[in-house]
Write an enzyme that holds these catalytic residues in place. Structure first.
Site, PDB file in Angstrom:
ATOM      1  N   CYS A 101       0.839  -1.203   0.000  1.00 25.81           N
ATOM      2  CA  CYS A 101       0.000   0.000   0.000  1.00 25.81           C
ATOM      3  C   CYS A 101       0.876   1.257   0.000  1.00 25.81           C
ATOM      4  CB  CYS A 101      -0.921   0.002   1.214  1.00 25.81           C
ATOM      5  SG  CYS A 101      -1.993   1.463   1.251  1.00 25.81           S
ATOM      6  N   LYS A 141       1.576  -9.571  -0.222  1.00 28.71           N
ATOM      7  CA  LYS A 141       1.407  -8.795  -1.458  1.00 28.71           C
ATOM      8  C   LYS A 141       2.420  -7.664  -1.423  1.00 28.71           C
ATOM      9  CE  LYS A 141      -1.988  -6.768  -4.570  1.00 28.71           C
ATOM     10  NZ  LYS A 141      -1.289  -5.571  -5.020  1.00 28.71           N
ATOM     11  N   GLY A 201      -0.864  -5.898 -11.806  1.00 26.49           N
ATOM     12  CA  GLY A 201      -0.592  -4.557 -12.301  1.00 26.49           C
ATOM     13  C   GLY A 201      -1.098  -4.313 -13.706  1.00 26.49           C
ATOM     14  N   ARG A 225      -7.533  -2.877  -9.775  1.00 20.19           N
ATOM     15  CA  ARG A 225      -8.201  -1.722 -10.386  1.00 20.19           C
ATOM     16  C   ARG A 225      -8.728  -2.030 -11.785  1.00 20.19           C
ATOM     17  NH1 ARG A 225      -5.160   3.205 -10.742  1.00 20.19           N
ATOM     18  NH2 ARG A 225      -3.525   1.835 -11.531  1.00 20.19           N
TER      19      ARG A 225
END
Length: 312
Positions: A101, A141, A201, A225
């Site tokens: 993050c 992650k 990604g 995303r």
């Protein structure tokens, strides 16, 4: 009951995504093609102190197996207490440590991607999870590094700390979500370890998924995303489609809406508007549709408006 993850065939995972990967969203992508789902990022401190809101966030859908809860933190006592709290909850198949993050609030707590600045401490956290967890899997992650790309060092540190698998986002913390994703660096990490590594990604289409697999050498992919406004990407990749039929999009949007109402009650309608704003992009008269749904307060009328618009 233990749910094994078969990495030999390659898996599709939904990445943890704050504000998006709640139970309704996870249940929909799971139904339409994701193999593994991860909870939103959960604060180890919030778990330690028994936050009611936090425990609601980790509630899972019956469809979600295997299901991994991702925690964020840096303090070893908080991590241990968070793990012990999760041990009491059935239906969780693993605990994932967030080491990626990039948000300043998380960095200031020396958690998230700041752990990549201190790999020995990151390893101690993973070892603490591994020691105290009664779940089948421990994972991490990560990103390629904080400012400098050190993918091999990070992957090897995770492996030697005892993770069962890991996922790697192909940017550094400094690259945030804007820099070009470095799939070659993920390939280097994958070649340096024996544990399964999941590539992550900018995977936004079936064609891109094939490209990422080829360049990284990873047969497992994680999408975050790229699934926002496009949850049918899992269905698309699973079924090797270059194009998703509008009837399937309508089915998935309605499924998501119904799941939101089930989970959040009346609030679900308002929360779902942000999803409809992204789902409607590229459709004819999308701006008129967005104006219309912003004013609808009735659940049945909203469902009818969705059905009419996406059936066009």
């Amino acid at each position: 009951m233990i749910h094994e993850i078969d990495f030999s065939k390659g898996i599709l995972a939904l990445a943890p995504l704050a504000g998006f990967t709640d139970l309704p969203f996870r249940s929909v992508v799971k139904k339409f093609g994701a193999d593994i789902t991860f909870s939103e990022m959960i604060s180890a401190n919030a778990l330690r102190y028994g936050s009611e809101k936090t425990f609601k966030m980790i509630t899972k859908s019956p469809l979600e197996t295997p299901y991994i809860v991702q925690i964020a933190g840096s303090d070893l006592v908080s991590i241990k207490e968070a793990v012990l709290a999760l041990n009491d909850i059935e239906g969780i198949d693993g605990i994932d440590l967030n080491c990626g993050c990039p948000v300043p609030k998380i960095i200031s707590q020396e958690a998230g991607s700041s752990l990549l600045l201190n790999l020995p401490h990151m390893q101690k956290i993973i070892e603490t999870i591994k020691t105290y967890s009664n779940k089948r899997y421990t994972s991490a992650k990560v990103r390629l590094g904080f400012t400098t790309k050190i993918p091999e060092e990070i992957a090897q540190a995770c492996e030697s700390a005892g993770v069962d698998f890991m996922s790697m986002h192909g940017r550094t913390r400094a690259g945030a979500y804007k820099a070009e994703v470095d799939y070659q660096a993920i390939a280097r990490a994958r070649a340096s370890v024996k544990i399964p590594l999941i590539a992550n990604g900018d995977i936004v289409s079936y064609e891109k998924a094939l490209h990422v697999k080829e360049v990284t050498g990873c047969n497992s992919l994680m999408i975050g995303r790229g699934a926002v406004g496009n949850p049918w990407i899992f269905y698309q990749i699973k079924n090797e489609l270059t194009h998703v039929d509008k009837t399937k999009i309508l089915e998935i949007v309605l499924e998501h809406y119904d799941a939101m109402i089930d989970f959040y009650g009346e609030k679900g309608l308002a929360i779902f508007r942000k999803h409809l704003h992204t789902y409607s992009k590229g459709f004819r008269e999308a701006s008129e549709f967005r104006d219309k749904i912003n004013r609808i307060e009735d659940e049945i009328l909203m469902r009818e408006a969705i059905a009419t618009f996406f059936a066009q």
